[in-house]
Motif scaffolding. Structure first.
Motif, PDB file in Angstrom:
ATOM      1  N   TYR A 237      56.643  60.494  62.854  1.00 27.27           N
ATOM      2  CA  TYR A 237      56.306  61.160  64.113  1.00 27.27           C
ATOM      3  C   TYR A 237      56.678  62.643  64.066  1.00 27.27           C
ATOM      4  O   TYR A 237      55.876  63.509  64.438  1.00 27.27           O
ATOM      5  N   LEU A 238      57.885  62.954  63.598  1.00 27.63           N
ATOM      6  CA  LEU A 238      58.345  64.344  63.566  1.00 27.63           C
ATOM      7  C   LEU A 238      57.528  65.186  62.586  1.00 27.63           C
ATOM      8  O   LEU A 238      57.140  66.324  62.901  1.00 27.63           O
ATOM      9  N   CYS A 239      57.248  64.647  61.412  1.00 30.14           N
ATOM     10  CA  CYS A 239      56.463  65.391  60.418  1.00 30.14           C
ATOM     11  C   CYS A 239      55.039  65.641  60.904  1.00 30.14           C
ATOM     12  O   CYS A 239      54.512  66.755  60.770  1.00 30.14           O
ATOM     13  N   GLY A 240      54.401  64.620  61.489  1.00 31.09           N
ATOM     14  CA  GLY A 240      53.042  64.780  62.009  1.00 31.09           C
ATOM     15  C   GLY A 240      52.973  65.811  63.116  1.00 31.09           C
ATOM     16  O   GLY A 240      52.047  66.640  63.164  1.00 31.09           O
ATOM     17  N   THR A 241      53.960  65.792  64.004  1.00 33.06           N
ATOM     18  CA  THR A 241      53.987  66.757  65.107  1.00 33.06           C
ATOM     19  C   THR A 241      54.190  68.174  64.590  1.00 33.06           C
ATOM     20  O   THR A 241      53.540  69.121  65.051  1.00 33.06           O
ATOM     21  N   ALA A 242      55.084  68.340  63.614  1.00 30.85           N
ATOM     22  CA  ALA A 242      55.357  69.669  63.056  1.00 30.85           C
ATOM     23  C   ALA A 242      54.106  70.260  62.398  1.00 30.85           C
ATOM     24  O   ALA A 242      53.795  71.447  62.577  1.00 30.85           O
ATOM     25  N   VAL A 243      53.382  69.436  61.631  1.00 33.48           N
ATOM     26  CA  VAL A 243      52.157  69.916  60.975  1.00 33.48           C
ATOM     27  C   VAL A 243      51.118  70.330  62.015  1.00 33.48           C
ATOM     28  O   VAL A 243      50.465  71.372  61.885  1.00 33.48           O
ATOM     29  N   ASN A 244      50.975  69.532  63.068  1.00 30.12           N
ATOM     30  CA  ASN A 244      49.981  69.870  64.084  1.00 30.12           C
ATOM     31  C   ASN A 244      50.355  71.117  64.880  1.00 30.12           C
ATOM     32  O   ASN A 244      49.481  71.846  65.341  1.00 30.12           O
ATOM     33  N   ILE A 245      51.644  71.365  65.063  1.00 28.35           N
ATOM     34  CA  ILE A 245      52.066  72.605  65.734  1.00 28.35           C
ATOM     35  C   ILE A 245      51.557  73.805  64.937  1.00 28.35           C
ATOM     36  O   ILE A 245      50.986  74.756  65.498  1.00 28.35           O
TER      37      ILE A 245
ATOM     38  N   VAL B 112      57.352  70.951  72.511  1.00 33.72           N
ATOM     39  CA  VAL B 112      58.197  70.191  73.439  1.00 33.72           C
ATOM     40  C   VAL B 112      58.326  68.743  72.964  1.00 33.72           C
ATOM     41  O   VAL B 112      59.420  68.152  73.001  1.00 33.72           O
ATOM     42  N   CYS B 113      57.212  68.164  72.482  1.00 34.74           N
ATOM     43  CA  CYS B 113      57.232  66.789  71.968  1.00 34.74           C
ATOM     44  C   CYS B 113      58.172  66.677  70.766  1.00 34.74           C
ATOM     45  O   CYS B 113      58.933  65.710  70.643  1.00 34.74           O
ATOM     46  N   PHE B 114      58.112  67.672  69.868  1.00 35.86           N
ATOM     47  CA  PHE B 114      58.948  67.643  68.658  1.00 35.86           C
ATOM     48  C   PHE B 114      60.429  67.674  69.020  1.00 35.86           C
ATOM     49  O   PHE B 114      61.228  66.870  68.510  1.00 35.86           O
ATOM     50  N   VAL B 115      60.803  68.582  69.897  1.00 36.29           N
ATOM     51  CA  VAL B 115      62.212  68.722  70.285  1.00 36.29           C
ATOM     52  C   VAL B 115      62.710  67.453  70.984  1.00 36.29           C
ATOM     53  O   VAL B 115      63.811  66.954  70.706  1.00 36.29           O
ATOM     54  N   SER B 116      61.893  66.912  71.896  1.00 37.79           N
ATOM     55  CA  SER B 116      62.282  65.695  72.617  1.00 37.79           C
ATOM     56  C   SER B 116      62.489  64.535  71.661  1.00 37.79           C
ATOM     57  O   SER B 116      63.471  63.782  71.760  1.00 37.79           O
ATOM     58  N   ALA B 117      61.547  64.368  70.701  1.00 41.92           N
ATOM     59  CA  ALA B 117      61.654  63.266  69.751  1.00 41.92           C
ATOM     60  C   ALA B 117      62.856  63.439  68.827  1.00 41.92           C
ATOM     61  O   ALA B 117      63.529  62.455  68.470  1.00 41.92           O
ATOM     62  N   TYR B 118      63.151  64.667  68.432  1.00 46.39           N
ATOM     63  CA  TYR B 118      64.274  64.916  67.523  1.00 46.39           C
ATOM     64  C   TYR B 118      65.596  64.437  68.137  1.00 46.39           C
ATOM     65  O   TYR B 118      66.449  63.860  67.447  1.00 46.39           O
ATOM     66  N   PHE B 119      65.759  64.653  69.422  1.00 47.97           N
ATOM     67  CA  PHE B 119      67.029  64.298  70.069  1.00 47.97           C
ATOM     68  C   PHE B 119      67.061  62.877  70.635  1.00 47.97           C
ATOM     69  O   PHE B 119      68.130  62.278  70.747  1.00 47.97           O
ATOM     70  N   PHE B 120      65.893  62.309  70.986  1.00 45.82           N
ATOM     71  CA  PHE B 120      65.915  61.048  71.737  1.00 45.82           C
ATOM     72  C   PHE B 120      65.233  59.865  71.048  1.00 45.82           C
ATOM     73  O   PHE B 120      65.403  58.737  71.491  1.00 45.82           O
TER      74      PHE B 120
END
Length: 530
Positions: free
Chosen positions: A377-385, A486-494
């Motif tokens: 999830y984190l890697c996919g979100t980072a690439v799309n950002i 915002v999605c990346f940061v939220s997922a990283y912590f929660f």
């Protein structure tokens, strides 16, 4: 020989007659549960596929029901780009150029989601009462009936009403599919099988892309009525298949129907009766642990204790699907037109985009089995950002044919990354995060959060792309790139890592209030119940 069989049957009947409240103090059942859970952890993906082919089939069949929501979502996105549909129901925004007004575009996209919002709230209580199988069969019958309204619609108003009615069974499909799939397959297949939900989305988009590309040059109402009629190819075959499907053994145990649960486990695929009995013991143990935390499941339970944390994660992951580039994929044809492509080329690119999404979905299946949910999830979100920001930059410079194609390629890449990572793994996370007791309710409420986020975002997406709105075209990448951050940061912590965890282990981790980033490293002994 016969006396041995009789003795085995007597033992089975004796175990089936044990009260659920006595499960945790019954040594025979607990020993079976220990052996069953250890065996689940040791089972490789390939062995699970070989020993549970029927479980894979029924999980995929249930997940395939979502193809109908996908079909309609992408169909509406293509309607607004069909030349004859634009001329029939649109307004002339330039000499010889027609467009569907923003308010009607938004209405077409939002109507089905509003209906689905109702459906997901109905799905939880109905499923808890009647089970996944009967509830889905009812929804398929309802789907067959509601398609008539859209097919015979002769105005945008009636078409919107038809979409809203079709949305109600969509809500049942999306609430039940990930929950059922996660409950009928072995632990090692849970990620791959729930990820097939995104594959169903891609299959729906391919059929829509092919149909609308084939009919976009027609100069009569059949340019959109034939694609609408194609919806009828799905419900009846799926209904017949699911009539023969086994019910989830987890649901059966929660209803106290242990003998039926054992038969269901044997139908789903096991090496022996002994292994089926061990799986049943695992289910009984987990159900009893959760039952001690609360009685009959209600919507209010989702907001109590540790279930509140699980509900928030489910809702955030579902809602985040709207903030990482997915809405560009849903309106791909119109996006390509606004990026400077001609109508015919836009439909061609949409078909290519849909096929590439299916390729990405196929790639996501081994990824889901090999890597953690959190990492994907984190890697996919980072690439799309990164891709979304590049799209915004590309749309901000002097526009040429090269920049038009660059925006189109970036739009396709964003869809590809979403379909190979964020999209499919979200369904796996959602299915694994909720407790077994509240799963039907939790997946429904989580999807409701998706619609709450999506409905205003659809209006925003239409407003950004439409020539009668803000006309941002590719500059919308800045907006979606910001929301993806915002999605990346939220997922990283929660977002916790639940790959390889049994439902019992997940319950214990949440009950102990373990920090999300420590879920992976925390060891839970097979003998622990709390």
């Amino acid at each position: 020989m016969s006396s041995g069989v009789d003795k085995s049957d007597d033992l089975q009947d004796e175990k089936a007659g044990i009260e659920q409240s006595e499960v945790l103090v019954n040594s025979d059942i607990m020993n079976d549960a220990f052996d069953g859970e250890n065996r689940e952890h040791e089972m490789s993906t390939w062995l699970a596929i070989k020993s549970h082919p029927w479980a894979c089939l029924w999980a995929f069949t249930m997940c395939f029901t979502i193809v109908m929501e996908s079909f309609d979502m992408f169909l509406n996105g293509n309607f607004v780009a069909l030349p004859h549909f634009q001329q029939t129901y649109g307004v002339e925004d330039a000499p010889g150029s027609w467009t569907i007004p923003t308010r009607w575009q938004s209405s077409l996209f939002q109507a089905g989601q509003c209906g689905a919002f109702v459906g997901v709230f109905l799905a939880g209580p109905v499923t808890n009462r009647f089970g996944y199988r009967l509830t889905t069969i009812f929804a398929l019958i309802l789907m067959n009936a509601t398609i008539f309204v859209s097919f015979f619609a002769n105005s945008l108003t009636l078409l919107v009403v038809g979409q809203a009615l079709e949305g109600v069974p969509w809500g049942f499909f999306i609430a039940n599919s990930p929950a059922y799939a996660s409950e009928v397959v072995p632990l090692s297949l849970r990620g791959a099988c729930t990820a097939t939900l995104q594959m169903s989305w891609s299959i729906g988009s391919i059929i829509v892309a092919g149909a609308t590309y084939g009919y976009n040059k027609r100069k009569d109402e059949w340019a959109w009525r034939v694609p609408l009629a194609l919806q009828w190819i799905f419900p009846t075959p799926l209904l017949i298949l699911l009539f023969f499907a086994p019910e989830s053994p987890w649901w059966l145990v929660r209803r106290g129907r242990k003998a039926e649960a054992l038969r269901s486990l044997e139908r789903l695929g096991t090496d022996s009766h002994e292994h089926a009995q061990q799986k049943l013991a695992v289910i009984e143990r987990t159900v009893e642990i959760e039952a001690q935390m609360g009685g009959a499941p209600t919507l209010l339970d989702l907001l109590k204790g540790t279930d509140l944390r699980r509900t928030i994660i489910t809702c955030l992951i579902y809602a985040s699907q709207n903030f990482a580039g997915n809405l560009i994929a849903n309106q791909a044809t119109y996006f390509f037109e606004q990026a400077g492509m001609g109508s015919d080329r836009a439909f061609q690119l949409n078909l290519i985009n849909s096929c590439l999404q299916l390729v990405a979905n196929i790639i996501s299946l081994p990824l889901a089995s090999s890597f953690g949910r959190r990492a994907i999830y984190l890697c996919g979100t980072a690439v799309n950002i990164l891709l979304l920001m590049l799209l915004g930059i590309c749309a901000s410079i002097t526009q040429t044919t090269a920049t038009n194609y660059a925006q189109a390629v970036l739009g396709i890449l964003i869809s590809f990354v979403f379909a190979g990572s964020i999209g499919p793994i979200s369904y796996t996370i959602i299915a694994e995060t909720s407790s077994v007791r509240l799963r039907a309710l939790s997946t429904g409420v989580g999807r409701a959060a998706y619609y709450v986020a999506e409905i205003p975002m659809i209006y925003l997406a239409s407003q950004m792309l439409n020539s009668t709105g803000w006309n941002l075209a590719g500059k919308c990448g800045y907006v979606w790139g910001g929301t993806a951050c915002v999605c990346f940061v939220s997922a990283y912590f929660f977002l916790p890592e639940l790959k390889g965890r049994s439902y019992r282990e997940s319950d214990i981790l949440f009950n102990r209030k373990i920090a999300a980033r420590k879920f992976k490293s925390t060891v839970i002994d097979v003998h622990e119940n709390e």
